[in-house]
Design an enzyme around this catalytic site. Structure first.
Site, mmCIF file in Angstrom:
data_model
loop_
_atom_site.group_PDB
_atom_site.id
_atom_site.type_symbol
_atom_site.label_atom_id
_atom_site.label_comp_id
_atom_site.label_asym_id
_atom_site.label_seq_id
_atom_site.Cartn_x
_atom_site.Cartn_y
_atom_site.Cartn_z
ATOM 1 N N PRO A 73 109.755 62.411 -11.158
ATOM 2 C CG PRO A 73 112.098 62.403 -11.033
ATOM 3 C CD PRO A 73 110.872 63.014 -10.417
ATOM 4 C CG ASP A 74 109.337 57.410 -15.547
ATOM 5 O OD1 ASP A 74 110.493 57.824 -15.728
ATOM 6 O OD2 ASP A 74 108.585 57.076 -16.479
ATOM 7 C CG PHE A 75 112.208 54.410 -10.740
ATOM 8 C CD1 PHE A 75 113.194 54.538 -9.782
ATOM 9 C CD2 PHE A 75 110.882 54.527 -10.342
ATOM 10 C CE1 PHE A 75 112.880 54.776 -8.463
ATOM 11 C CE2 PHE A 75 110.556 54.760 -9.025
ATOM 12 C CZ PHE A 75 111.557 54.883 -8.081
ATOM 13 N NE ARG A 76 113.328 49.681 -14.137
ATOM 14 C CZ ARG A 76 112.822 49.753 -12.914
ATOM 15 N NH1 ARG A 76 111.700 50.408 -12.698
ATOM 16 N NH2 ARG A 76 113.427 49.161 -11.900
ATOM 17 C CG ASN A 114 104.106 55.632 -7.469
ATOM 18 O OD1 ASN A 114 104.979 54.952 -8.009
ATOM 19 N ND2 ASN A 114 103.106 56.169 -8.136
ATOM 20 C CG ASP A 163 104.076 59.852 -5.115
ATOM 21 O OD1 ASP A 163 103.061 59.347 -4.586
ATOM 22 O OD2 ASP A 163 104.299 59.810 -6.337
ATOM 23 C CG HIS A 173 108.363 49.326 -3.948
ATOM 24 N ND1 HIS A 173 108.600 49.527 -5.292
ATOM 25 C CD2 HIS A 173 108.204 47.981 -3.817
ATOM 26 C CE1 HIS A 173 108.579 48.354 -5.935
ATOM 27 N NE2 HIS A 173 108.335 47.414 -5.060
HETATM 28 P P1 OAD Z 1 109.213 52.814 -14.188
HETATM 29 O O1 OAD Z 1 109.980 54.073 -14.423
HETATM 30 O O2 OAD Z 1 109.925 51.520 -14.329
HETATM 31 O O3 OAD Z 1 107.937 52.766 -15.148
HETATM 32 C C1 OAD Z 1 107.080 53.873 -15.274
HETATM 33 C C2 OAD Z 1 106.202 53.638 -16.490
HETATM 34 O O4 OAD Z 1 105.287 54.694 -16.573
HETATM 35 C C3 OAD Z 1 106.986 53.601 -17.813
HETATM 36 O O5 OAD Z 1 106.627 52.420 -18.505
HETATM 37 C C4 OAD Z 1 106.524 54.848 -18.550
HETATM 38 O O6 OAD Z 1 106.367 54.618 -19.949
HETATM 39 C C5 OAD Z 1 105.163 55.083 -17.928
HETATM 40 N N1 OAD Z 1 104.723 56.485 -17.897
HETATM 41 C C6 OAD Z 1 105.447 57.599 -17.598
HETATM 42 N N2 OAD Z 1 104.656 58.701 -17.611
HETATM 43 C C7 OAD Z 1 103.399 58.275 -17.923
HETATM 44 C C8 OAD Z 1 102.145 58.910 -18.078
HETATM 45 N N3 OAD Z 1 102.001 60.245 -17.915
HETATM 46 N N4 OAD Z 1 101.073 58.154 -18.412
HETATM 47 C C9 OAD Z 1 101.185 56.813 -18.578
HETATM 48 N N5 OAD Z 1 102.354 56.152 -18.440
HETATM 49 C C10 OAD Z 1 103.448 56.858 -18.102
HETATM 50 O O7 OAD Z 1 108.563 52.950 -12.729
HETATM 51 P P2 OAD Z 1 107.894 51.798 -11.839
HETATM 52 O O8 OAD Z 1 107.262 50.765 -12.690
HETATM 53 O O9 OAD Z 1 107.049 52.479 -10.835
HETATM 54 O O10 OAD Z 1 111.556 50.382 -6.668
HETATM 55 O O11 OAD Z 1 109.188 51.202 -11.136
HETATM 56 C C11 OAD Z 1 109.035 50.190 -10.179
HETATM 57 C C12 OAD Z 1 110.116 50.244 -9.137
HETATM 58 O O12 OAD Z 1 111.405 50.355 -9.748
HETATM 59 C C13 OAD Z 1 110.071 51.446 -8.233
HETATM 60 O O13 OAD Z 1 109.094 51.368 -7.213
HETATM 61 C C14 OAD Z 1 111.469 51.436 -7.634
HETATM 62 C C15 OAD Z 1 112.279 51.135 -8.875
HETATM 63 O O14 OAD Z 1 113.458 50.413 -8.660
HETATM 64 C C16 OAD Z 1 112.312 50.567 -5.545
HETATM 65 O O15 OAD Z 1 112.959 51.572 -5.348
HETATM 66 C C17 OAD Z 1 112.255 49.442 -4.571
#
Ligand code: OAD
Length: 310
Positions: A42-45, A117, A119, A136
């Site tokens: 899963p992503d974060f936000r 990432n 992973d 990270h």
């Molecule tokens: P986010 O969850 O903030 O952003 C992920 C982005 O990917 C979102 O804008 C989604 O719209 C987009 N997304 C999801 N699925 C997708 C897909 N199949 N194709 C294209 N876009 C997609 O995650 P990060 O930006 O990686 O840090 O977050 C950055 C950091 O925040 C992480 O490394 C973590 C967290 O706090 C630490 O833990 C230090």
């Protein structure tokens, strides 16, 4: 704004043609959790499905972000490992986007991947560790938190321990001293790896195409890198949603308002799924068959990394 926003001559087809013609020799990738959602991480936000939403179910957390805070982890590592058990896929397999990175490396045009990432999928996709800056940190390696021990471990071992909570009270323990083991990820309150700081100057000076994928660009200092290529360097932002605010630290890193918007004539914004965009792009470059047949490694449930042809 439509799905593809080009401010001038930049569009996916032209960029694909330039790649096919060998115009770019130092491509830099910046990426985040969105490139791994198709692999089951899963992503974060993202609303409702993002990881920060899942944290509401974890007990004993004073506030959601504490799960990634080093001081809280030292005090109580159980919530962190409880979360990891919930989100770690049984089978970890690189996506089309990760294969694309492997392909760029194979073609000799990849300068570096800067990933947020942890992973390990870039490396499982065949990109050498030297080409990947895990800003990270990573789950590929870990160590004992006892300062007088620091016994190292690898991902298969750590994963096997994480999934035997009945044997270790939910927290992987050092085989030598019984101290708490941790992955080499960067917790809040810890420094980014030295390689990040040592590499980005020369890398972004040389960069001739920046591709930013699957990240909200919400976290500094990582997000500040998008402003580092030389003026006029083409930048592609491929993501389902628009980039977020960069905040004060991002601004200090040199991330101006215009950079955040990707609105210069050499910027291209593609608001689409990254795997679909990569396939479309590779179709146009003439790399599609090669993309689909890129060899990758898979981390299986039995915690074995298996070379396999997809
Ligand atoms: P986010 O969850 O903030 O952003 C992920 C982005 O990917 C979102 O804008 C989604 O719209 C987009 N997304 C999801 N699925 C997708 C897909 N199949 N194709 C294209 N876009 C997609 O995650 P990060 O930006 O990686 O840090 O977050 C950055 C950091 O925040 C992480 O490394 C973590 C967290 O706090 C630490 O833990 C230090």
């Amino acid at each position: 704004m439509g799905a593809n926003q080009s401010n001038d001559g930049m569009n996916l087809s032209q960029t694909a043609k330039d790649v096919a013609d060998g115009k770019y020799k130092n491509i830099i990738i910046m990426c985040g959790a969105g490139i791994s959602t198709a692999a089951g991480v899963p992503d974060f936000r993202s609303p409702s499905i993002g990881l920060y939403n899942k944290l509401r179910n974890i007990k004993d957390l004073p506030y959601p972000e504490a799960v990634f805070d080093i001081n809280f982890f030292r005090y109580n590592p159980l919530p962190f490992y409880t979360l990891v058990r919930q989100i770690f896929p049984e089978r970890l397999c690189p996506t089309a986007t990760h294969k694309f990175y492997g392909l760029l490396h194979k073609k000799g045009v990849l300068r570096r991947i800067y990933t947020q990432n942890i992973d390990a999928l870039e490396v499982l996709a065949g990109v050498p560790e030297s080409k990947v800056i895990e800003a990270h940190g990573t789950f590929r390696t870990g160590h004992c938190t006892n300062p007088s021990c620091r016994q190292p471990c690898d991902l298969p071992w750590l994963k096997s321990q994480i999934f035997q909570p009945e044997k270790n009270e939910g927290v992987p323990k050092c085989a030598k001293c019984k101290g708490v083991m941790r992955p080499d990820v960067v917790f809040f309150g810890e420094k980014l790896p030295a390689r990040f700081w040592d590499s980005y100057g020369a890398d972004f000076e040389a960069c001739d195409l920046l591709i930013v994928m699957g990240t909200s660009l919400a976290v500094a200092p990582f997000n500040g890198l998008v402003a580092k290529p030389k003026r006029g360097t083409p930048r592609m932002f491929i993501n389902k949603t628009k980039p977020g605010s960069v905040g004060f630290v991002g601004w200090v890193m040199g991330f101006g308002r215009s950079s955040a918007k990707f609105d210069s004539p050499t910027d291209l914004v593609v608001l689409q799924d990254c795997d679909a965009t990569v396939r479309e792009f590779c179709d146009q470059v003439g790399w599609r068959d090669e993309l689909e047949s890129m060899p990758v490694q898979i981390l299986e449930a039995g915690a074995v990394v298996t070379p396999t042809i997809q």
